[in-house]
Design a protein around this motif. Structure first.
Motif, PDB file in Angstrom:
ATOM      1  N   VAL A 142      13.843  21.312 -54.968  1.00  0.00           N
ATOM      2  CA  VAL A 142      14.841  21.767 -55.922  1.00  0.00           C
ATOM      3  C   VAL A 142      14.633  23.259 -56.133  1.00  0.00           C
ATOM      4  CG1 VAL A 142      15.789  21.464 -58.235  1.00  0.00           C
ATOM      5  CG2 VAL A 142      14.744  19.523 -57.064  1.00  0.00           C
ATOM      6  N   THR A 143      15.647  24.054 -55.814  1.00  0.00           N
ATOM      7  CA  THR A 143      15.482  25.512 -55.886  1.00  0.00           C
ATOM      8  C   THR A 143      16.484  26.199 -56.806  1.00  0.00           C
ATOM      9  OG1 THR A 143      16.907  25.827 -53.959  1.00  0.00           O
ATOM     10  CG2 THR A 143      14.542  25.586 -53.544  1.00  0.00           C
ATOM     11  N   ASN A 144      17.536  25.465 -57.257  1.00  0.00           N
ATOM     12  CA  ASN A 144      18.533  26.109 -58.111  1.00  0.00           C
ATOM     13  C   ASN A 144      19.241  25.057 -58.958  1.00  0.00           C
ATOM     14  OD1 ASN A 144      20.741  24.987 -56.488  1.00  0.00           O
ATOM     15  ND2 ASN A 144      20.124  26.501 -54.941  1.00  0.00           N
ATOM     16  N   GLU A 145      20.094  25.527 -59.854  1.00  0.00           N
ATOM     17  CA  GLU A 145      20.769  24.636 -60.788  1.00  0.00           C
ATOM     18  C   GLU A 145      21.721  23.666 -60.086  1.00  0.00           C
ATOM     19  OE1 GLU A 145      20.256  24.041 -63.938  1.00  0.00           O
ATOM     20  OE2 GLU A 145      18.610  25.479 -63.915  1.00  0.00           O
ATOM     21  N   THR A 146      22.316  24.099 -58.991  1.00  0.00           N
ATOM     22  CA  THR A 146      23.206  23.202 -58.251  1.00  0.00           C
ATOM     23  C   THR A 146      22.440  22.009 -57.725  1.00  0.00           C
ATOM     24  OG1 THR A 146      24.658  25.025 -57.598  1.00  0.00           O
ATOM     25  CG2 THR A 146      24.769  23.011 -56.281  1.00  0.00           C
ATOM     26  N   GLU A 147      21.251  22.257 -57.181  1.00  0.00           N
ATOM     27  CA  GLU A 147      20.424  21.166 -56.680  1.00  0.00           C
ATOM     28  C   GLU A 147      19.900  20.307 -57.819  1.00  0.00           C
ATOM     29  OE1 GLU A 147      17.518  22.953 -54.149  1.00  0.00           O
ATOM     30  OE2 GLU A 147      18.957  23.412 -52.578  1.00  0.00           O
ATOM     31  N   VAL A 148      19.672  20.911 -58.984  1.00  0.00           N
ATOM     32  CA  VAL A 148      19.284  20.121 -60.154  1.00  0.00           C
ATOM     33  C   VAL A 148      20.369  19.095 -60.462  1.00  0.00           C
ATOM     34  CG1 VAL A 148      18.955  20.197 -62.664  1.00  0.00           C
ATOM     35  CG2 VAL A 148      17.744  21.814 -61.210  1.00  0.00           C
ATOM     36  N   ALA A 181      12.273  19.264 -64.224  1.00  0.00           N
ATOM     37  CA  ALA A 181      10.817  19.377 -64.139  1.00  0.00           C
ATOM     38  C   ALA A 181      10.383  19.690 -62.711  1.00  0.00           C
ATOM     39  CB  ALA A 181      10.162  18.082 -64.615  1.00  0.00           C
ATOM     40  N   ALA A 182      11.075  19.104 -61.729  1.00  0.00           N
ATOM     41  CA  ALA A 182      10.767  19.381 -60.323  1.00  0.00           C
ATOM     42  C   ALA A 182      11.008  20.849 -60.006  1.00  0.00           C
ATOM     43  CB  ALA A 182      11.613  18.492 -59.414  1.00  0.00           C
ATOM     44  N   LEU A 183      12.111  21.406 -60.536  1.00  0.00           N
ATOM     45  CA  LEU A 183      12.396  22.822 -60.340  1.00  0.00           C
ATOM     46  C   LEU A 183      11.353  23.685 -61.035  1.00  0.00           C
ATOM     47  CD1 LEU A 183      14.222  25.190 -59.493  1.00  0.00           C
ATOM     48  CD2 LEU A 183      15.547  24.807 -61.570  1.00  0.00           C
ATOM     49  N   ARG A 184      10.981  23.295 -62.241  1.00  0.00           N
ATOM     50  CA  ARG A 184      10.042  24.092 -63.042  1.00  0.00           C
ATOM     51  C   ARG A 184       8.645  24.117 -62.414  1.00  0.00           C
ATOM     52  NH1 ARG A 184      10.544  21.327 -67.285  1.00  0.00           N
ATOM     53  NH2 ARG A 184      12.345  22.518 -68.025  1.00  0.00           N
ATOM     54  N   TYR A 185       8.177  22.983 -61.923  1.00  0.00           N
ATOM     55  CA  TYR A 185       6.793  22.894 -61.464  1.00  0.00           C
ATOM     56  C   TYR A 185       6.632  22.873 -59.950  1.00  0.00           C
ATOM     57  CZ  TYR A 185       5.997  21.748 -66.358  1.00  0.00           C
ATOM     58  OH  TYR A 185       5.951  21.797 -67.726  1.00  0.00           O
TER      59      TYR A 185
END
Length: 366
Positions: A246-252, A278-282
């Motif tokens: 997960v690298t950006n809001e679209t993928e979130v 959480a995946a994007l954050r960590y």
């Protein structure tokens, strides 16, 4: 030469895609290192190569500048060398004239006595001074030209020697950095092969246990059946395996929807966005934590502590959002980006083969 976060995680994700979803259940025994250690080494050597390459490029640029200055100054050097023979002759003539004047024995008294009047005396003295000054100028001009020529040559030669030495030093550093990176890449390849072999062995054992309808105890103390990933995944499952980070809001948004579909009807339903964020954050595979929750507590249905769906020590939380963020952060700091043999052995030591197969199977289904 930048190595991206996604590329460094390729060791773990490639193993996951090739072993968990390929159906290659070969027997092998291997010692598996932590994939994050290999990734760190790759990142370090890649940075060394980047810095060494920049230093080498800078050194080449400096040498090119020196060579350009040599070329620019060559016209002046050629001009001086062309003028030197004539100037040497003029200087020689001037020195002869000066010598003759010094030997003539003419004194100020003689000039006064030989002059018809004061104006003639002044004119004579001015003439003699002009001749003497001209002769001295010709000699000094020769000395200045020779000094300029020698100084220019020496300065440029020294600069070129220094620039060439720096270029060689930078080339040596770049060669060493590339060698170190090659070693790191070889280590990564060896680690990936070892992980794949260990994973294949674990899946083979899990496959036999699943055929025998065996159960095992998870880290949370619950009992669950042994399951393995599908041996012949569909194109859609392969597509899912390829899209992990997960690298950006679209993928979130995309992952939130997928995880919500996976958790539908469970106590954790509706918390797909929390897992994805959480995946994007960590920096963790967004499927990792929800898959573990399924194995350890049937997606939160059987928690041995409040909101602890993962058999995570003796921790308790006040909400799913709090619990999910804490668990994903813990995975990031202690278990790596995604499921691996190393992580399974650490998370559920007694039955790590079955736990590994189960988590892998659940991740493949998200």
């Amino acid at each position: 030469m930048t190595v991206t976060k996604r590329a460094l995680r390729g060791v773990a994700s490639a193993v996951l895609a090739s072993v968990l979803l390929s159906g290659a259940f070969g027997m092998a025994t291997a010692t598996v290192a932590h994939a994050d250690e290999v990734s760190d080494r790759l990142a370090e050597t890649a940075q060394r190569v980047k810095e060494a390459s920049q230093a080498y490029d800078d050194a080449k640029s400096d040498l090119a500048d020196v060579n350009q200055r040599i070329s620019d100054n060559q016209d002046r050097i050629d001009e001086i060398e062309a003028e030197l023979p004539g100037q040497r002759q003029q200087a020689a003539d001037s020195m002869v004239a000066l010598y003759k004047m010094s030997q003539s024995g003419t004194s100020l008294v003689d000039l006064i006595l030989s002059s018809e009047d004061f104006n003639q005396l002044v004119s004579t003295m001015q003439y003699l001074n002009a001749v003497t000054s001209h002769n001295n100028d010709e000699v000094n001009k020769l000395l200045d030209m020779e000094e300029e020529l020698e100084s220019t040559r020496e300065e440029l030669a020294d600069e070129k020697a220094e620039a060439e030495a720096k270029e060689q030093e930078a080339q040596d550093a770049l060669d060493q950095a590339n060698a170190a990176r090659a070693d790191a890449e070889a280590a990564a390849e060896a680690q990936a092969q070892a992980e794949a072999a260990a994973a294949a062995q674990a899946l083979e054992e899990a496959k036999k246990a699943a055929e025998e309808k065996k159960t095992y105890t998870t880290e949370s103390g619950n009992t669950t059946e042994v399951v393995v990933p599908a041996e012949e995944p569909s194109k859609e499952e392969n597509k899912k395996a390829d899209i992990q980070e997960v690298t950006n809001e679209t993928e979130v948004d995309q992952w939130a929807a997928r995880i919500d579909a996976y958790l539908a009807g469970s106590p954790m339903a509706g918390h797909g966005r929390t897992f994805a964020e959480a995946a994007l954050r960590y920096g963790v595979d967004p499927r990792f934590s929800p898959a573990i929750a399924t194995i350890e507590s049937s997606k939160g249905a059987i928690c041995f502590r409040p909101y602890n769906a993962w058999g995570w020590g003796n921790s308790s939380w006040g909400s799913w959002d709090e619990a999910i963020n804490a668990h994903v952060a813990g995975l990031a700091s202690g278990y790596g980006y995604t499921v691996s043999v190393w992580a399974a052995k650490k998370y559920c030591p007694p039955n790590w083969q079955y736990w590994y197969a189960g988590v892998s199977s659940q991740m493949a289904s998200i």
